[in-house]
Design a protein around this motif. Structure first.
Motif: not given
Length: 308
Positions: A220-222, A132-134, A123-128, A224-228
């Motif tokens: 939430v991931i699915l 993610y690194p922090n 979720y963090v890697a895909i949505c924010t 948010s993927l619409r913007k990818q």
């Protein structure tokens, strides 16, 4: 306490999977191969991730921990089951039964928590991705893994305490091939309705809460993927679909077995076999067959070993 120790049964007897010796031999061969492949596949994933620097990321750190848990989880029940398939009388001492029950719930609960953490990681890697690194640095990952083992230990101690506090004066026959809370407390020489409800509430709350958290994360991931981009969606869906397959294979049996009061469903043994024997093998297959990075790393590691 002394009277309890004097009347406590010294051992339990398993009925096993079947009393047909031909089927027992077939099961022994099939489950021996499955267990060997489980150990080999999960060990290969751990070694590959450990010796491949580019895989030293949170996702693969969690994946290596999942493989370790799968090795431990299957090793709690499968060796004893294989032994029982070769013996006419399948027994386990009272103390070993309690130990098996404890470690079964420890590793199962640890896997539930780990799968939930892995969903949060995705979720963090895909949505924010910028944060993610922090958010998911290695220190946080280690702390999360420590927390999941602590949570699994607490859960398992509760289950074990609720089981061991009951008196067991006979009968001592367990209609299964391993010690688990529901079939064991059925043998207690007292009313176990309240204990059974506490056990179901404890296991059921953990399973359902984590499952709902997983479903929410993937929803939430699915969205948010619409913007990818198309490539981003493909890569994210590939990773998430593999993880969701593992979640479904593990949570399905867990919810079926531990979120209802104990009954005499004949399908329980089949579900238990899938949950303790098959699922730990499927996890490495799902993650390696669908993950090009892991397959590439395994190939390079093999070539490096050959040339060295």
């Amino acid at each position: 306490m002394g009277a309890l120790n004097q009347t406590r049964v010294p051992e339990f007897v398993f009925l096993g999977l079947t009393d047909n010796w031909v089927l027992e031999i077939l099961f022994f061969v099939a489950f021996s191969i499955t267990y060997a492949l489980t150990l080999l596949g999960n060990t290969l994933i751990i070694v590959t991730i450990f010796f491949t620097p580019r895989l030293h990321t949170p996702m693969y750190f969690f994946l290596s921990n999942l493989s370790l848990i799968d090795i431990c989880h299957s090793s709690v029940t499968v060796p004893k089951m294989l032994e029982g398939l070769l013996l006419e009388r399948k027994t386990i001492s009272f103390d070993n039964c309690i130990a098996q029950l404890f470690f079964l719930h420890l590793f199962a609960c640890a896997e539930i928590f780990l799968l939930t953490i892995m969903a949060y990681d995705r979720y963090v890697a895909i949505c924010t991705p910028l944060h993610y690194p922090n958010v998911m640095n290695m220190r946080v990952c280690v702390q999360l893994v420590f927390a999941l083992w602590l949570g699994g230990t607490v859960h398992s101690l509760v289950q074990t305490f609720l089981t061991i506090r009951l008196p067991y004066c006979g009968p001592n026959i367990i209609d299964s091939y391993f010690c688990d809370v529901p079939p064991v407390i059925k043998l207690a020489c007292t009313d176990t309705y309240l204990t059974g409800m506490l056990i179901v509430s404890n296991s059921g709350t953990i399973s359902l809460t984590c499952f709902l958290a997983l479903v929410t994360s993937y929803t939430v991931i699915l969205v948010s993927l619409r913007k990818q981009s198309a490539e981003g969606r493909r890569k994210a869906l590939s990773t998430c679909s593999a993880h969701f397959m593992v979640v479904a294979l593990f949570f399905g049996p867990c919810i079926f077995l531990y979120t209802r009061p104990d009954t005499s469903f004949s399908i329980d043994k089949m579900v238990s076999v899938f949950y303790t024997v098959v699922t730990p093998l499927l996890n490495p297959l799902i993650y390696t067959l669908r993950n090009e990075e892991v397959k590439s790393a395994m190939k390079q590691l093999r070539q490096r070993q050959v040339f060295s």
